[in-house]
Enzyme design. Sequence first.
Site, PDB file in Angstrom:
ATOM      1  N   HIS A 379       0.798  -1.123  -0.082  1.00 19.84           N
ATOM      2  CA  HIS A 379      -0.224   0.007  -0.143  1.00 19.84           C
ATOM      3  C   HIS A 379       0.779   1.292  -0.035  1.00 19.84           C
ATOM      4  O   HIS A 379       0.182   2.201   0.208  1.00 19.84           O
ATOM      5  CB  HIS A 379      -0.880   0.051   1.404  1.00 19.84           C
ATOM      6  CG  HIS A 379      -2.076  -0.957   1.204  1.00 19.84           C
ATOM      7  ND1 HIS A 379      -3.146  -0.666   0.457  1.00 19.84           N
ATOM      8  CD2 HIS A 379      -2.204  -2.046   1.829  1.00 19.84           C
ATOM      9  CE1 HIS A 379      -4.167  -1.662   0.377  1.00 19.84           C
ATOM     10  NE2 HIS A 379      -3.535  -2.447   1.344  1.00 19.84           N
ATOM     11  N   LYS A 570      -7.918  13.491   5.055  1.00 16.38           N
ATOM     12  CA  LYS A 570      -7.174  12.661   5.276  1.00 16.38           C
ATOM     13  C   LYS A 570      -6.008  12.610   6.304  1.00 16.38           C
ATOM     14  O   LYS A 570      -6.122  13.452   6.882  1.00 16.38           O
ATOM     15  CB  LYS A 570      -6.301  12.626   3.798  1.00 16.38           C
ATOM     16  CG  LYS A 570      -5.785  13.843   3.343  1.00 16.38           C
ATOM     17  CD  LYS A 570      -5.304  13.672   1.795  1.00 16.38           C
ATOM     18  CE  LYS A 570      -6.156  13.840   0.923  1.00 16.38           C
ATOM     19  NZ  LYS A 570      -6.274  12.603   0.122  1.00 16.38           N
ATOM     20  N   ARG A 571      -5.226  11.347   6.423  1.00 16.80           N
ATOM     21  CA  ARG A 571      -4.370  11.329   7.367  1.00 16.80           C
ATOM     22  C   ARG A 571      -3.389  12.490   7.436  1.00 16.80           C
ATOM     23  O   ARG A 571      -3.064  12.667   5.991  1.00 16.80           O
ATOM     24  CB  ARG A 571      -3.749   9.754   7.355  1.00 16.80           C
ATOM     25  CG  ARG A 571      -2.517   9.727   8.350  1.00 16.80           C
ATOM     26  CD  ARG A 571      -2.306   8.186   8.329  1.00 16.80           C
ATOM     27  NE  ARG A 571      -1.802   7.674   6.957  1.00 16.80           N
ATOM     28  CZ  ARG A 571      -0.785   7.652   6.351  1.00 16.80           C
ATOM     29  NH1 ARG A 571       0.252   8.280   7.113  1.00 16.80           N
ATOM     30  NH2 ARG A 571      -0.501   7.098   5.268  1.00 16.80           N
ATOM     31  N   LYS A 576       1.132  14.191   1.673  1.00 17.72           N
ATOM     32  CA  LYS A 576      -0.168  14.488   1.332  1.00 17.72           C
ATOM     33  C   LYS A 576      -0.442  15.963   1.181  1.00 17.72           C
ATOM     34  O   LYS A 576      -1.208  16.364   0.521  1.00 17.72           O
ATOM     35  CB  LYS A 576      -1.326  13.762   2.271  1.00 17.72           C
ATOM     36  CG  LYS A 576      -1.189  12.408   2.269  1.00 17.72           C
ATOM     37  CD  LYS A 576      -2.318  11.866   3.304  1.00 17.72           C
ATOM     38  CE  LYS A 576      -2.379  10.509   3.433  1.00 17.72           C
ATOM     39  NZ  LYS A 576      -2.736   9.779   2.258  1.00 17.72           N
ATOM     40  N   THR A 680      -8.567   6.239  -1.678  1.00 18.75           N
ATOM     41  CA  THR A 680      -9.892   5.767  -1.744  1.00 18.75           C
ATOM     42  C   THR A 680     -10.684   7.118  -1.428  1.00 18.75           C
ATOM     43  O   THR A 680     -11.961   7.026  -1.794  1.00 18.75           O
ATOM     44  CB  THR A 680     -10.348   4.551  -0.732  1.00 18.75           C
ATOM     45  OG1 THR A 680     -10.099   4.939   0.489  1.00 18.75           O
ATOM     46  CG2 THR A 680      -9.623   3.452  -1.247  1.00 18.75           C
ATOM     47  N   LYS A 684     -14.590   8.088  -3.377  1.00 13.93           N
ATOM     48  CA  LYS A 684     -15.694   8.557  -2.658  1.00 13.93           C
ATOM     49  C   LYS A 684     -16.047   9.758  -3.002  1.00 13.93           C
ATOM     50  O   LYS A 684     -17.341  10.194  -3.240  1.00 13.93           O
ATOM     51  CB  LYS A 684     -15.173   8.506  -1.107  1.00 13.93           C
ATOM     52  CG  LYS A 684     -14.967   7.026  -0.555  1.00 13.93           C
ATOM     53  CD  LYS A 684     -14.404   7.207   0.845  1.00 13.93           C
ATOM     54  CE  LYS A 684     -13.727   5.950   1.218  1.00 13.93           C
ATOM     55  NZ  LYS A 684     -12.781   5.968   2.338  1.00 13.93           N
TER      56      LYS A 684
END
Length: 842
Positions: A379, A570-571, A576, A680, A684
């Site tokens: 991942h 998100k985390r 990110k 993901t 969504k």
Amino acid sequence: MKVEMTNSKEIVNPKQDIEPDLIDITPDEFKKTFLDEVTDTSARLLGSADCDEIYYTLCRTVRKYIAKRRAKTVREIKSKNSKLVAYLSAEYLLGPQLTNNLLSTGLEYIVRQVFEDLDINYEKIISEEVEPGLGNGGLGRLAACYIDSLSTLSIPAIAYGIRYEYGIFKQIFENGYQVEKPDTWLRNGNVWEFTHPQHDQIISFGGRVLEKKSTTGKTYYSWIPDYSVRAVPTDYLSPGYRTEHVNIIRLWSARSTNELDLGSFNKGFFHEASESQVKAENITKVLYPEDTTEQGKELRLKQQYFFTSASLKDLFRRLYGDEVDPDLSTLPEKVSFQLNDTHPVVAVPELMRILIDVYDLDFDKAWEITSQCFNYTCHTLLPEALEVWDVELFERLLPRHMQLIYQINKRFLNKMSEATNHNILLMADMSVIQEAPFRGVRMANLATIASKKVNGVAELHTELLKSSVLKNFADFFPEKFVNVTNGITPRRFMKVANSSLSDLITETIGHGWVKDTKKLTELKNYIDDSSFLEKLDQVKQDNKLRFKSFLHYGYQMTYNPETLTDVMVKRLHEYKRQTLKLLHIVTIYNDYITGNIKLEDITPRTVIFGAKAAPGYSQAKEIIKLINDVAAKINSTPGLNERLNVLFVPNYNVTASEYIIPASDLSEQISLAGKEASGTGNMKFALNGALTVGTLDGANVEIRNLVGDDNFFLFGMTEPEVHKLSEKGYKPYDYYESNPKLKSSLDLIAKGEFSYKTDTVFSSNAVVLDLLANDRFMVLADYQAYIDIQHRIEKEYANKKSWTKKTLMNIASCGFFSSDRAVKEYIDKIWQAAPIFPDWDT
């Protein structure tokens, strides 16, 4: 067709008018069961029951119907001797269970009607549920989506994991800083659980290994552990959507093998009396314990071995029972283990230990079986995310397993030596044992060597795995590597989270899309239908009003539903690039206070953040602090706060996502190209009609290909450009010096403009200095491109009809991202399992 209730009220029968299901009860029957349950479990009448009691009673009633289907599923699996998928994951982010179970069983319509008849507020009862603290981010949510799809597709499966007593943590903010509080999600118990102490397993740690000789001269090994704990299983039922199939999620709790030392207790030595119980139960206290200390590292490895060992033993119990001399060569035909990232990879030497030490197989036969049973999903593309355990720790905690890892590695390196003419550098890279900077066990290498298939989770990610992270393995074993792009369940993230959109879709194209999201492409026929576009726009507005209430009542936050709702949830990880979004906000603020932009020229926008930082990730925590400080300043700046607001929703989880995602206009997917495996959240948002602003990273690539260039806001460097800049020598300070807007914004942060409520500007400086000196994820290099694309977004948003058409194109084009499709690919490419109920093609 209508079903009449005794009081003459009517309920739409879902079997005829809405969608097919397996409901075999009438509303009257459900009502009677529910009322009986109230009396039986609380010894009270309905009129005297409070909301909690009604909630628990409803859950128990629904659970009865699911349990009946589970019993039927077990009978079918046994009668057909079906192959099992055993999904091994350290986390499952399940979300609230009641709404999902009502939807899957088809009971929602009946319950709503029964509650109306009984004058019970359905929505209030539903809101009583506490979300299970069993996961954190995308890894755990993906696992939950896949279990939903496995059940919906009638594939026999067991998901194995840990029943964390406190989850990861509950996030609150104090003076802008993240503070971790215990997530007491089990305070009132959990009505959805079935505990089976009779199926407990004994899990051992430490000790030594004795080498012995049999009477025939064969060498064998005996592991003499220092101590053991009990693994007690608790099951969640996972019903398929409108099928008879129900799988289980089996989670393990750690308990002591020793009872309370009553003698010590009676002498007043209370701590000593319960010491073994506390030591054992610590294993399953929290998800991902802080691992910056040696004790934390040891606890994490204990967790991983604890649940994988218990799971393998449980599988042997299921598959072979009390057989004295089972034919273990059949194991790969009976089960396929899926390793969800590196956390469960210790299952590989554990299976070898069971086959060799318990069932007396020789090493080669045991390895032949093991290497046909396991499959590995990688991942990440970040080297630091590929777990490497210190050899000393592994030897101390799991001495027999370390022996087996050495043997596995020696066998592998001998083969590689022959294949590569003893290429030492290549063999060092592929070895399970890392020699520098410390001697460690590379779990990703072990997983790749042991697995029949290794898969990436997006087309770009898989290609980068093969060309960089696991390149040498892919060069020598190309047949192992496959791609399965991630997916999400449309049941949870459309039917449950966005019922108004789901109803509009069903009204327009029928109900079949819920199990076949390819049918969403039929919505493209309505791209020029003004009436449909108006309805779609109204759906978004209704969801914004719903989100407004959620923020007001849950967090006392103020939100304007008339604004462009710009979301980044998100985390919190630097790759990110929440800092890039933050710099955009600061740029707007700076333009306003310097007079470079008039207030009326600022597009009304609300920026929503949601993210947790790992407890030991100090830089991520400083970013959270800075975001909150910037938000406080902007939201209190007269004039500007009428056009721009920044909200950081604490403790982001599935429940929050079910309000945030349907209300979103813009989905921020802005990681540095080549760093995000898939994502993901991006799926969504797109399926719920938010437009993506993003780089060509992870599944963004596939989203853009499907929705079209005009319906995706692309910016930033590509992965090859990132690589080229890195090779050249990236100098973030040069970007700072050459871009006046960037320089001005960073200077504003550094001088403490947003630290007015604190005694220090440390947080501001920590973030700015890191960007100027390091900027590992090239925020400054992509800054101008990001600012430019945001200007384009504002112009596009101003044309409401055009924006709504883009929304429709995203919804209609992203059916590919269903987890049903992803699971079918796993079945075809990896697991070779078969459904037990005939509903595969629907």
